[in-house]
Design a protein around this motif. Structure first.
Motif, PDB file in Angstrom:
ATOM      1  N   GLN A   1       0.854  -1.176   0.000  1.00  0.00           N
ATOM      2  CA  GLN A   1       0.000   0.000   0.000  1.00  0.00           C
ATOM      3  C   GLN A   1       0.899   1.238   0.000  1.00  0.00           C
ATOM      4  O   GLN A   1       1.909   1.263   0.701  1.00  0.00           O
ATOM      5  CB  GLN A   1      -0.908   0.045   1.242  1.00  0.00           C
ATOM      6  N   VAL A   2       0.529   2.232  -0.798  1.00  0.00           N
ATOM      7  CA  VAL A   2       1.227   3.515  -0.768  1.00  0.00           C
ATOM      8  C   VAL A   2       0.354   4.492   0.004  1.00  0.00           C
ATOM      9  O   VAL A   2      -0.842   4.616  -0.258  1.00  0.00           O
ATOM     10  CB  VAL A   2       1.512   4.055  -2.188  1.00  0.00           C
ATOM     11  N   ILE A   3       0.971   5.160   0.968  1.00  0.00           N
ATOM     12  CA  ILE A   3       0.261   6.121   1.800  1.00  0.00           C
ATOM     13  C   ILE A   3       0.743   7.509   1.403  1.00  0.00           C
ATOM     14  O   ILE A   3       1.953   7.779   1.401  1.00  0.00           O
ATOM     15  CB  ILE A   3       0.508   5.836   3.291  1.00  0.00           C
ATOM     16  N   LYS A   4      -0.206   8.369   1.056  1.00  0.00           N
ATOM     17  CA  LYS A   4       0.124   9.701   0.553  1.00  0.00           C
ATOM     18  C   LYS A   4      -0.058  10.759   1.636  1.00  0.00           C
ATOM     19  O   LYS A   4      -0.815  10.574   2.578  1.00  0.00           O
ATOM     20  CB  LYS A   4      -0.764  10.027  -0.651  1.00  0.00           C
ATOM     21  N   ASP A   5       0.645  11.861   1.449  1.00  0.00           N
ATOM     22  CA  ASP A   5       0.492  13.055   2.287  1.00  0.00           C
ATOM     23  C   ASP A   5       0.771  12.812   3.769  1.00  0.00           C
ATOM     24  O   ASP A   5       0.071  13.332   4.635  1.00  0.00           O
ATOM     25  CB  ASP A   5      -0.900  13.679   2.110  1.00  0.00           C
TER      26      ASP A   5
ATOM     27  N   ASP B   1       4.301  11.883   6.590  1.00  0.00           N
ATOM     28  CA  ASP B   1       5.751  11.765   6.627  1.00  0.00           C
ATOM     29  C   ASP B   1       6.166  10.364   7.061  1.00  0.00           C
ATOM     30  O   ASP B   1       5.380   9.586   7.596  1.00  0.00           O
ATOM     31  CB  ASP B   1       6.367  12.902   7.460  1.00  0.00           C
TER      32      ASP B   1
ATOM     33  N   GLU C   1      10.368   5.407   1.110  1.00  0.00           N
ATOM     34  CA  GLU C   1       9.920   6.604   0.403  1.00  0.00           C
ATOM     35  C   GLU C   1       9.874   6.305  -1.086  1.00  0.00           C
ATOM     36  O   GLU C   1      10.839   5.774  -1.648  1.00  0.00           O
ATOM     37  CB  GLU C   1      10.869   7.776   0.651  1.00  0.00           C
TER      38      GLU C   1
ATOM     39  N   SER D   1       8.010   8.108  -4.922  1.00  0.00           N
ATOM     40  CA  SER D   1       7.563   9.414  -5.417  1.00  0.00           C
ATOM     41  C   SER D   1       6.124   9.740  -5.024  1.00  0.00           C
ATOM     42  O   SER D   1       5.778  10.904  -4.843  1.00  0.00           O
ATOM     43  CB  SER D   1       7.720   9.484  -6.939  1.00  0.00           C
ATOM     44  N   GLU D   2       5.279   8.719  -4.839  1.00  0.00           N
ATOM     45  CA  GLU D   2       3.870   8.939  -4.493  1.00  0.00           C
ATOM     46  C   GLU D   2       3.621   9.112  -3.006  1.00  0.00           C
ATOM     47  O   GLU D   2       2.529   9.460  -2.592  1.00  0.00           O
ATOM     48  CB  GLU D   2       2.997   7.780  -4.991  1.00  0.00           C
ATOM     49  N   GLY D   3       4.597   8.796  -2.174  1.00  0.00           N
ATOM     50  CA  GLY D   3       4.411   8.867  -0.730  1.00  0.00           C
ATOM     51  C   GLY D   3       5.308   7.873  -0.018  1.00  0.00           C
ATOM     52  O   GLY D   3       6.476   7.728  -0.350  1.00  0.00           O
TER      53      GLY D   3
ATOM     54  N   GLU E   1       5.622   3.872   0.801  1.00  0.00           N
ATOM     55  CA  GLU E   1       5.114   2.539   0.476  1.00  0.00           C
ATOM     56  C   GLU E   1       5.367   1.604   1.654  1.00  0.00           C
ATOM     57  O   GLU E   1       6.467   1.577   2.204  1.00  0.00           O
ATOM     58  CB  GLU E   1       5.805   1.983  -0.764  1.00  0.00           C
TER      59      GLU E   1
END
Length: 128
Positions: free
Chosen positions: A7-11, A13, A86, A88-90, A92
């Protein structure tokens, strides 16, 4: 067959995702036995820079007990690694798929245990 549950988590840190991952693991009966800061290791050992990358070695004692009980040498494949990195989308999050990693072992009982652990890790990744 994929060998990870992702899963990629956006927005958010990196450290927030780390905290959330550890809490999700705890909530699902796992503890973090090992931690490897790959970014720091590569810098120290090779003087190479990379994005944040951390490996958490997670273990659910009850499931490990069950797996070792049906396949004593399975400990060579434990604990279950969860990586945070890290991209590019957030951030992972990837957890090992125990069914994929245990496919080399011809033991149907172990595959049943691995299936349960896969379900648990899927819930962990989804809940972060």
């Amino acid at each position: 067959m994929s060998y990870t549950i992702d899963q990629v988590i956006k927005d958010v840190d990196f450290e927030d995702v780390d905290r959330r991952a550890r809490q999700a693991l705890t909530d699902h009966g796992f503890g973090v036995l090992t931690e490897i800061d790959v970014k720091a290791t590569m810098k120290k050992k090779l003087d190479k820079d990379m994005q944040a990358y951390r490996i958490l070695g997670a273990c659910n004692p009850g499931m490990a007990w069950e797996a070792i009980g049906v396949e004593p040498r399975v400990g060579a494949m434990l604990p279950c690694n969860v990586i945070l990195r890290e991209v590019s989308e957030g951030i992972e999050v990837s957890a090992v798929d125990p069914l994929a990693s245990m496919s080399a072992i011809d033991n149907d009982e172990l595959k049943q245990v691995a299936g349960k652990v896969r379900d648990m890790l899927s819930e962990v990744v989804e809940s972060i």
